[in-house]
Design a protein around this motif. Structure first.
Motif, mmCIF file in Angstrom:
data_model
loop_
_atom_site.group_PDB
_atom_site.id
_atom_site.type_symbol
_atom_site.label_atom_id
_atom_site.label_comp_id
_atom_site.label_asym_id
_atom_site.label_seq_id
_atom_site.Cartn_x
_atom_site.Cartn_y
_atom_site.Cartn_z
ATOM 1 N N VAL A 262 0.836 -1.206 0.000
ATOM 2 C CA VAL A 262 0.000 0.000 0.000
ATOM 3 C C VAL A 262 0.871 1.256 0.000
ATOM 4 O O VAL A 262 0.539 2.255 -0.646
ATOM 5 N N GLY A 263 2.012 1.219 0.708
ATOM 6 C CA GLY A 263 2.931 2.355 0.669
ATOM 7 C C GLY A 263 3.483 2.592 -0.723
ATOM 8 O O GLY A 263 3.577 3.734 -1.188
ATOM 9 N N SER B 174 0.700 4.067 -2.877
ATOM 10 C CA SER B 174 0.407 5.466 -2.571
ATOM 11 C C SER B 174 1.442 6.396 -3.201
ATOM 12 O O SER B 174 1.122 7.525 -3.557
ATOM 13 N N VAL B 175 2.690 5.912 -3.363
ATOM 14 C CA VAL B 175 3.713 6.723 -4.016
ATOM 15 C C VAL B 175 3.599 6.612 -5.531
ATOM 16 O O VAL B 175 3.768 7.608 -6.252
ATOM 17 N N SER C 256 -6.105 11.391 -6.576
ATOM 18 C CA SER C 256 -7.039 10.885 -5.572
ATOM 19 C C SER C 256 -6.758 9.431 -5.208
ATOM 20 O O SER C 256 -6.962 9.033 -4.064
ATOM 21 N N GLY D 162 -3.788 7.988 -5.071
ATOM 22 C CA GLY D 162 -2.657 8.050 -4.153
ATOM 23 C C GLY D 162 -3.070 8.528 -2.778
ATOM 24 O O GLY D 162 -2.550 8.045 -1.763
ATOM 25 N N ALA D 163 -4.008 9.459 -2.724
ATOM 26 C CA ALA D 163 -4.490 9.944 -1.427
ATOM 27 C C ALA D 163 -5.251 8.855 -0.677
ATOM 28 O O ALA D 163 -5.089 8.700 0.538
ATOM 29 N N VAL D 164 -6.067 8.079 -1.396
ATOM 30 C CA VAL D 164 -6.797 6.977 -0.760
ATOM 31 C C VAL D 164 -5.827 5.911 -0.271
ATOM 32 O O VAL D 164 -5.963 5.382 0.840
ATOM 33 N N MET D 165 -4.810 5.601 -1.072
ATOM 34 C CA MET D 165 -3.805 4.617 -0.660
ATOM 35 C C MET D 165 -3.000 5.117 0.532
ATOM 36 O O MET D 165 -2.650 4.343 1.421
ATOM 37 N N ALA D 166 -2.694 6.410 0.569
ATOM 38 C CA ALA D 166 -1.972 6.976 1.712
ATOM 39 C C ALA D 166 -2.823 6.900 2.977
ATOM 40 O O ALA D 166 -2.310 6.602 4.060
ATOM 41 N N LEU D 167 -4.126 7.142 2.845
ATOM 42 C CA LEU D 167 -5.017 7.016 3.993
ATOM 43 C C LEU D 167 -5.093 5.571 4.468
ATOM 44 O O LEU D 167 -5.035 5.303 5.677
ATOM 45 N N PHE E 102 -2.755 3.375 4.064
ATOM 46 C CA PHE E 102 -1.451 3.114 4.667
ATOM 47 C C PHE E 102 -1.420 3.593 6.117
ATOM 48 O O PHE E 102 -0.931 2.892 7.006
#
Length: 114
Positions: free
Chosen positions: A77-78, A81-82, A87, A89-94, A96
């Motif tokens: 997931v990290g 997100s990179v 959007s 990437g933002a969902v994946m960062a959340l 993470f």
């Protein structure tokens, strides 16, 4: 104090099992038999098999509360997100951050394996 530890462990287990079920559902939905790529070649087939195998293994590991699955899920997931921007990437960062927070909170209740 024991009650707080029990409810924290329960919440962490619930979060991990929910994310594991989501990974398994995603492996069913993102299956190449359902979403056929436009052009089949060895690279597309190898990538789809690798993605499906990773999603199934990590999903089952998270449902069974395995530490290795939490680490692999954090790495995947990290990376996503990179790799993705906007959007997604933002969902994946959340996701993470949720995984990281849950891993820190209930690391003691998880196990490496057999």
């Amino acid at each position: 104090m024991a009650h707080a530890d029990e409810s924290r462990d329960f919440a962490g287990k619930l979060i991990f099992r929910t994310i594991g079920a989501t990974f398994l559902t995603l492996s069913l939905v993102a299956n190449p038999l359902v979403l056929r790529p436009r052009f089949w070649n060895m690279e597309v087939a190898a990538r789809s098999i690798a993605i499906d195998a990773t999603l199934i293994a990590v999903g089952a590991g998270l449902i069974l509360l395995r530490r290795w699955a939490a680490i692999v899920a954090l790495v995947v997931v990290g990376y996503l997100s990179v790799a993705f921007g906007g959007s997604v990437g933002a969902v994946m960062a959340l996701l993470f951050l949720i995984l990281l927070f849950s891993a820190v909170l209930c690391w003691r209740s998880m196990q490496w394996g057999n």
